[in-house]
Design an enzyme around this catalytic site. Structure first.
Site, mmCIF file in Angstrom:
data_model
loop_
_atom_site.group_PDB
_atom_site.id
_atom_site.type_symbol
_atom_site.label_atom_id
_atom_site.label_comp_id
_atom_site.label_asym_id
_atom_site.label_seq_id
_atom_site.Cartn_x
_atom_site.Cartn_y
_atom_site.Cartn_z
ATOM 1 N N THR A 201 64.059 0.751 67.112
ATOM 2 C CA THR A 201 63.425 1.523 66.054
ATOM 3 C C THR A 201 62.743 2.749 66.617
ATOM 4 O OG1 THR A 201 63.060 -0.545 64.955
ATOM 5 C CG2 THR A 201 61.951 1.336 64.034
ATOM 6 N N GLU A 287 51.153 3.814 65.842
ATOM 7 C CA GLU A 287 50.253 4.610 65.009
ATOM 8 C C GLU A 287 48.891 3.934 64.882
ATOM 9 O OE1 GLU A 287 53.524 6.887 62.212
ATOM 10 O OE2 GLU A 287 52.659 5.004 61.519
ATOM 11 N N THR A 414 51.696 14.368 53.570
ATOM 12 C CA THR A 414 50.765 15.453 53.291
ATOM 13 C C THR A 414 49.973 15.864 54.512
ATOM 14 O OG1 THR A 414 49.111 13.838 52.578
ATOM 15 C CG2 THR A 414 50.495 14.808 50.883
#
Length: 414
Positions: A201, A287, A414
């Site tokens: 991945t 993350e 965003t």
């Protein structure tokens, strides 16, 4: 033969090596405008000769357009001369237009390099479901050949160009002797989120100057992926864009490698070392992560069973949360072992966190809570599970689950 050799290993780690260290390779990167910042978002690795190539891909049903292009390229001769990569846009779930865009990326770089189109592979990473800004991409591709160099600076630019939410670049380089010649193997990878391998991945690229049979390289790539990239997880999500590509220039001067070659075991061990380092680097850079978690499973009835258990433990949100909170909650570990789908004797399981024994023969052992707390505050946490059922062993890598993981992914677009 390089620096910092370890005597018991058949290879030498090259601490200042990169994907351009193997003979015949150049790399580079630039900012073409796919990212809102000025960070690099387009890169390439180029070989001076058609290189023997192999690849593995995500098993996600929704596969991004670049995977089709790369499969098409490799299928024609089993060779590649360039890999073109963009970040900031996955070019996934983009229909016919996305497919055409990926092929345009291939053809444009091929024309600029003066090579056949099927010698170019394409890879993309970033937001799913948005069309590429092809005017920016193609302008960047036109400029990219001038940025290519065989120096580490080119490799560093490439590494920066493939990052998304990654905090650090990921690379590794080793050397090994084959037929008395120095053979170099190197790799670069990106990956931080949407990490749960069912292949690998992430995006990863390996270069070597070994002369090697293509079928042997493909088998080695698949086998090594199973015990390295396929043994990491960050969040349980398998991406649409995962790809691992290996290119072998054959310029080291060795006799052609294959499984029957006397130096094959040494080469395979060196190849695995590069993949393992990159896999661990991805897990460590998950993350929002603050810690690398390693799960070692021993005593399983089979190696496949050990892998399944290790991946279940490393992927448990409860285990990951406990490690983040420095909570020595072995109950979450044993629960993950029990739900792995692998037959386990519920009376024979041992669990250690670091060197601290917490369970023996499935019975709790009193332990020093303060010592466990201090250990769990470290940057690397190792969990040992012994099933006492057989000889199967496996190791998996992951990271803790933090508040920042939610923050990063709540605002990814965003």
């Amino acid at each position: 033969m390089g620096k910092n050799a370890v005597e018991e290993l058949p290879y030498t780690i090259v601490p200042d090596g990169s994907v351009t260290t193997p003979a015949g390779f150049r790399a580079g990167g630039l900012h073409c405008g796919l990212k809102k910042t000025t960070r690099f978002d387009l890169g390439a690795i180029v070989c001076e000769v058609p290189a023997t190539a192999a690849a593995v891909y995500t098993t996600n049903v929704f596969q991004a357009a670049p995977l089709q292009v790369t499969r098409d390229s490799i299928s024609q001769e089993g060779k590649l001369q360039a890999v073109l990569v963009n970040s900031g846009n996955a070019n996934a779930c983009t229909g016919k237009q996305g497919e055409e865009d990926a092929y345009r990326m291939r053809s444009t770089l091929a024309q600029r390099l003066g090579i056949a189109e099927h010698y170019v592979a394409v890879a993309s990473t970033g937001v799913i479901g948005e069309l590429l800004k092809m005017d920016r991409v193609l302008k960047g591709v036109e400029s990219l050949p001038a940025k290519l160099t065989d120096q580490n600076s080119g490799a560093d630019d490439f590494c920066q160009a493939i990052l998304t939410t990654d905090l650090v670049k990921k690379e590794c380089c080793v050397q090994v002797r084959v037929d008395g010649k120095i053979v170099t193997i190197a790799g670069a990878a990106k990956g931080s989120g949407m990490i749960h391998p069912n292949m690998a991945t992430m995006l990863a690229f390996m270069t070597t100057d070994a002369e090697i049979e293509r079928e042997s390289l493909q088998r080695l790539l698949g086998q090594t992926t199973d015990v390295t990239f396929n043994m990491i997880t960050v969040d349980g999500d398998t991406s649409t864009n995962d790809m691992l590509v290996a290119m072998a220039s054959g310029l080291a001067g060795n006799n052609k490698l294959h499984e029957g070659h006397p130096d094959w075991p040494a080469f395979a061990a060196a190849f695995r070392r590069v993949c393992e380092h990159l896999a661990q680097a991805i897990a460590r850079d998950g993350e929002g992560a603050t810690k690398l978690i390693e799960v070692n499973v021993a005593g399983a009835a089979t190696e496949e069973g050990a892998r399944a258990i290790a991946k279940t433990v490393i992927g448990s949100s409860l285990v990951k949360s406990a490690v983040f909170g420095a909570d020595a909650n072995w109950g979450r570990i044993i629960a993950a072992v029990g739900r792995s789908g692998v037959p386990v004797d519920p009376e024979t399981v041992d669990i250690r966190i670091g060197d601290i024994v917490m369970l023996e023969q499935s019975r709790p052992i009193p332990f020093d809570e303060e010592a466990a707390l201090e250990y769990l505050k470290g940057q690397t946490v190792v969990i040992h599970v012994d099933l006492h059922m057989g000889q199967g062993e496996a190791t998996a890598w992951g990271c803790d689950l933090t508040y920042d993981y939610v923050r990063i992914n709540a605002a990814y677009r965003t």
